[in-house]
Design an enzyme around this catalytic site. Structure first.
Site, PDB file in Angstrom:
ATOM      1  N   LYS A  69       2.929  11.152  -3.322  1.00 21.85           N
ATOM      2  CA  LYS A  69       1.863  10.465  -4.077  1.00 21.85           C
ATOM      3  C   LYS A  69       0.962  11.455  -4.805  1.00 21.85           C
ATOM      4  O   LYS A  69       0.454  11.166  -5.885  1.00 21.85           O
ATOM      5  CB  LYS A  69       1.037   9.621  -3.106  1.00 21.85           C
ATOM      6  CG  LYS A  69       0.017   8.716  -3.778  1.00 21.85           C
ATOM      7  CD  LYS A  69      -0.625   7.808  -2.740  1.00 21.85           C
ATOM      8  CE  LYS A  69      -1.644   6.876  -3.339  1.00 21.85           C
ATOM      9  NZ  LYS A  69      -2.190   5.968  -2.310  1.00 21.85           N
ATOM     10  N   ASP A 125       0.890  -1.167   0.000  1.00 25.87           N
ATOM     11  CA  ASP A 125       0.000   0.000   0.000  1.00 25.87           C
ATOM     12  C   ASP A 125       0.922   1.209   0.000  1.00 25.87           C
ATOM     13  O   ASP A 125       1.498   1.566   1.024  1.00 25.87           O
ATOM     14  CB  ASP A 125      -0.874  -0.066   1.267  1.00 25.87           C
ATOM     15  CG  ASP A 125      -1.599   1.256   1.552  1.00 25.87           C
ATOM     16  OD1 ASP A 125      -1.609   2.151   0.690  1.00 25.87           O
ATOM     17  OD2 ASP A 125      -2.164   1.360   2.662  1.00 25.87           O
ATOM     18  N   ASP A 132     -12.107   5.775   2.829  1.00 29.19           N
ATOM     19  CA  ASP A 132     -10.686   5.847   3.145  1.00 29.19           C
ATOM     20  C   ASP A 132     -10.330   7.275   3.556  1.00 29.19           C
ATOM     21  O   ASP A 132     -10.222   8.158   2.724  1.00 29.19           O
ATOM     22  CB  ASP A 132      -9.876   5.404   1.917  1.00 29.19           C
ATOM     23  CG  ASP A 132      -8.360   5.415   2.180  1.00 29.19           C
ATOM     24  OD1 ASP A 132      -7.934   5.950   3.230  1.00 29.19           O
ATOM     25  OD2 ASP A 132      -7.618   4.897   1.336  1.00 29.19           O
ATOM     26  N   GLU A 170      -7.153   0.447  -4.287  1.00 25.91           N
ATOM     27  CA  GLU A 170      -7.126   0.370  -2.824  1.00 25.91           C
ATOM     28  C   GLU A 170      -8.445  -0.140  -2.224  1.00 25.91           C
ATOM     29  O   GLU A 170      -8.428  -1.014  -1.358  1.00 25.91           O
ATOM     30  CB  GLU A 170      -6.746   1.734  -2.243  1.00 25.91           C
ATOM     31  CG  GLU A 170      -5.261   2.022  -2.462  1.00 25.91           C
ATOM     32  CD  GLU A 170      -4.901   3.495  -2.372  1.00 25.91           C
ATOM     33  OE1 GLU A 170      -5.744   4.289  -1.915  1.00 25.91           O
ATOM     34  OE2 GLU A 170      -3.773   3.849  -2.762  1.00 25.91           O
TER      35      GLU A 170
HETATM   36  P1  ADP Z   1      -2.557   8.046   3.978  1.00 24.39           P
HETATM   37  O1  ADP Z   1      -3.412   7.013   3.337  1.00 24.39           O
HETATM   38  O2  ADP Z   1      -2.898   9.433   3.562  1.00 24.39           O
HETATM   39  O3  ADP Z   1      -1.128   7.732   3.883  1.00 24.39           O
HETATM   40  P2  ADP Z   1      -2.980   6.966   6.613  1.00 24.39           P
HETATM   41  O4  ADP Z   1      -4.091   6.037   6.440  1.00 24.39           O
HETATM   42  O5  ADP Z   1      -1.630   6.399   6.762  1.00 24.39           O
HETATM   43  O6  ADP Z   1      -2.968   8.071   5.505  1.00 24.39           O
HETATM   44  O7  ADP Z   1      -3.307   7.871   7.861  1.00 24.39           O
HETATM   45  C1  ADP Z   1      -2.428   8.801   8.385  1.00 24.39           C
HETATM   46  C2  ADP Z   1      -3.208   9.674   9.285  1.00 24.39           C
HETATM   47  O8  ADP Z   1      -3.834   8.875  10.285  1.00 24.39           O
HETATM   48  C3  ADP Z   1      -2.414  10.727  10.008  1.00 24.39           C
HETATM   49  O9  ADP Z   1      -3.072  11.964   9.882  1.00 24.39           O
HETATM   50  C4  ADP Z   1      -2.448  10.258  11.459  1.00 24.39           C
HETATM   51  O10 ADP Z   1      -2.453  11.328  12.367  1.00 24.39           O
HETATM   52  C5  ADP Z   1      -3.742   9.514  11.535  1.00 24.39           C
HETATM   53  N1  ADP Z   1      -3.812   8.470  12.542  1.00 24.39           N
HETATM   54  C6  ADP Z   1      -3.057   7.373  12.644  1.00 24.39           C
HETATM   55  N2  ADP Z   1      -3.421   6.641  13.699  1.00 24.39           N
HETATM   56  C7  ADP Z   1      -4.424   7.298  14.284  1.00 24.39           C
HETATM   57  C8  ADP Z   1      -5.232   7.075  15.427  1.00 24.39           C
HETATM   58  N3  ADP Z   1      -5.058   6.010  16.189  1.00 24.39           N
HETATM   59  N4  ADP Z   1      -6.177   7.991  15.730  1.00 24.39           N
HETATM   60  C9  ADP Z   1      -6.347   9.069  14.954  1.00 24.39           C
HETATM   61  N5  ADP Z   1      -5.629   9.336  13.872  1.00 24.39           N
HETATM   62  C10 ADP Z   1      -4.680   8.471  13.548  1.00 24.39           C
HETATM   63 MG    MG Z   2      -4.013   5.211   2.473  1.00 23.24          MG
END
Ligand code: ADP
Ligand code: MG
Length: 596
Positions: free
Chosen positions: A79, A13, A180, A156
């Site tokens: 990205k 991913d 998502d 995804e």
């Molecule tokens: P992306 O797909 O954009 O890479 P992610 O799915 O990796 O994003 O999510 C990253 C985001 O998730 C960040 O903004 C982070 O602060 C938030 N995040 C990660 N874990 C938690 C959690 N337990 N509670 C709230 N927000 C979270």
């Molecule tokens: Mg993602």
């Protein structure tokens, strides 16, 4: 060390802020941890690349940590730039988005090899459902640069559904909403699953909505507190702001599981010889109140996706949550309330896309009973034709892989080249859509206008990558597309495109009709003028008929004078053109050549 599956194909991913990787072990997808182990989010690979002052390259968690110290030499969110001509400049060097993404993939490859104890040479990589050709091609290229054979790109939301085993559901047809919510983007996809085939029915989203917006609200609050309690304004201190941001994000994450947390930050003001410590308690309730405006923005894209799919919330059978912020109770509750049902649970929303990719990898390696994956093109694909019209060759939501073709002709005598302008979008005029490529077909034999037949074929493979070819049907000379122009499409634009097309639907339709009418009128005039020439040599045609055609041509030409829209009466042209066509048909019938 664990024994791994025979395939060794990893699922990746490749995310905007975080990436994750998984592999099938003993028939189950298992997350591959990064060498650094846990990040504040879990076993992720932050999608961050940094260059130290000594020009040493850092990738992942080390790079993310480096961002605090050296934000100028840190690259994140690459990205969003995939498939564009954007370059990242660091020191004397420039990098393409593919190259930066490749560094992230290389890090994942290395850590996976370390973890699995074998070479990793193949991968399934996931991309957002709305990714266009350029973005998909760039993703594959990133894989190649990293030394990975990308055996398949999958969407995804499809991967997330696979992780939950929704393809194994007994129901004949399943409608799935995948939500998502990432760091900076919110993607909504409605999927239909039928006979083990996934089909994207609609996509929607907000490219500026995610965990970062929550952080922003919380940081605003913290800044006010700092001013109130400590008389401190750190807004212009980049490093202090970074520090505040990461502490705030950590607190937000804590509050997904804890009901209150303590935020302690020490701000070193070295120049002033000052140290300031901040200390603050924050409860989940307070936090939820602060981020309320962000949560409210989830509604619109969900409504839009449902509307596009012509479905109501109660028609959705399964709700799948993806992305870090969906770990938050307030987000989950909000979405469950919206759909009136519980979302799928049991898999970490930050891991489910990678796990689904691993399952797909297992399928491709023949380890799992086949799951056929089917996807659709998110936007219509076509070419520009006379008058700047966008002529779709493949309609939006066509299932891939697919090939389709259409025959075109020249608009000028002895025209030897034809520009094939490949576009993507929903608007009637080419100029309002996005250029994917442009090439010149130079092999048209000398011939009067409208006689050569050029077959333009679009072919999309299972990865969603587009090939365009043009062929002269007479000489069989052929040319495959070389996409020369790089894309001008940013992720932001894609999101808004369908919406925009809808907004402009009426005027677009009118404009397209006007230009089509003009094009048809021109074709009729050409045919009539040719007929008149022939008629003078042909004694069999009566004088009255010749006069009528001539008059018709003049009248039509008169109406078309100017050819500026608004300046001319399209309805009148339409009528005159039809009348002229009728006169000519009648004459041909009289002459015994008519087809009717
Ligand atoms: P992306 O797909 O954009 O890479 P992610 O799915 O990796 O994003 O999510 C990253 C985001 O998730 C960040 O903004 C982070 O602060 C938030 N995040 C990660 N874990 C938690 C959690 N337990 N509670 C709230 N927000 C979270
Ligand atoms: Mg993602």
């Amino acid at each position: 060390m664990t024994k791994i599956s025979a395939s060794g194909i990893v699922g990746i991913d490749l995310g905007t802020t975080n990436s994750a990787a998984a592999v099938m072990i003993g028939g189950e997808p298992v997350i591959i941890p990064s060498e650094e182990g846990l990040t504040p989010y879990g076993k992720m690979f932050p999608s961050v690349v940094a260059f130290t002052d000594e020009n040493e390259r850092l990738v992942g968690e080390l790079a993310r940590m480096h961002a605090v110290e050296n934000p100028d030499r840190t690259v994140s969110g690459i990205k969003r730039k995939m498939g564009t001509s954007h370059k990242v400049k660091i020191g004397p060097r420039e990098y393409t988005p593919q190259e930066i993404s490749a560094m992230i993939l290389q890090k994942i490859k290395m850590d996976a090899e370390e973890y699995l104890g074998t070479e990793v040479e193949k991968a399934v990589i996931t991309v957002p459902a709305y990714f266009n050709d350029n973005q998909r091609i760039a993703t594959k290229e990133a894989g190649r640069i990293a030394g990975l054979e990308v055996v398949r790109l999958i969407n995804e939301p499809t991967a997330a559904s696979l992780a939950y085993g929704l393809d194994k559901e007994k129901k004949e047809e399943l409608k799935i909403a995948v939500l998502d919510l990432g760091a900076g983007t919110f993607d909504v996809t409605i999927l239909k699953l039928r006979e083990e085939l996934f089909k994207v029915i609609s996509t929607s989203g907000d490219t500026q909505l995610g965990g970062l917006d929550m952080d922003e609200k919380l940081v605003e609050f913290m800044l006010k507190e700092l001013e109130k309690e400590y008389r401190l304004d750190i807004r212009r201190d980049k490093k202090a702001m970074q520090k505040l941001r990461s502490a705030t994000e950590r607190a937000k994450i804590d509050l997904s599981t804890a009901s209150s947390t303590n935020i302690g930050i020490s701000f070193p003001f070295v120049e002033l010889g000052l140290n300031q410590n901040m200390n603050l308690d924050l409860s989940r309730e307070e936090m939820e109140e602060l981020i309320k405006p962000v949560i409210q923005r989830l509604d619109e894209p969900i409504n839009q996706a449902l509307e596009d799919a012509k479905l109501a919330p109660e028609h959705i059978d399964k709700v799948v949550l993806v992305g870090g912020p969906t770990r938050m109770p307030v987000v989950r509750e909000k979405i469950e309330r919206f759909f009136g049902k519980e979302a799928e649970r049991g898999i970490d929303p930050m891991e489910c896309v990678a796990k689904g990719a691993a399952i797909q990898a297992g399928v491709l390696a023949g380890e799992i009973d086949d799951v056929l994956l089917l996807d659709v093109i998110p936007l219509s694909l076509g070419i520009e034709t006379s008058g700047g019209i966008f002529t779709p060759i493949m309609e939006r939501n066509t299932t891939i892989p697919v090939d389709e073709s259409e025959i075109f002709t020249t608009s000028k005598d002895n025209q030897m080249r034809m520009a094939i302008h490949v576009l993507q979008g929903e608007r009637a005029m080419a100029a309002d859509n996005t250029t994917l490529g442009l090439f010149s077909f130079d092999d048209i034999p000398v011939a009067p206008k409208r006689t050569p037949l050029i077959d333009v074929a679009f072919d999309i493979d299972a990865d969603g990558i587009l090939n365009v070819s043009a062929e002269d049907l007479d000489t069989s000379k052929r040319r495959e597309i070389r996409i020369e122009g790089s894309t001008k499409l940013s992720e932001e634009e894609i999101g808004g495109m369908i919406k925009k097309a809808k907004r402009h639907e009426k005027e677009d339709k009118k404009r397209r009709e006007s230009i089509e009418t003009l094009n048809q009128a021109k074709a009729i005039i050409d045919a009539a003028e040719l007929a008149i020439k022939e008629m003078y040599e042909d004694e069999g045609v009566n004088e009255q008929g010749k006069g009528e055609v001539k008059k018709g041509v003049l009248q039509l030409k008169e109406g078309m004078k100017g050819e500026v829209e608004g300046d001319i009466d399209i309805q009148k042209i339409k009528k005159d053109a039809e009348e002229l066509k009728r006169i000519m048909q009648k004459m041909l019938i009289d002459k015994g050549e008519g087809e009717e």
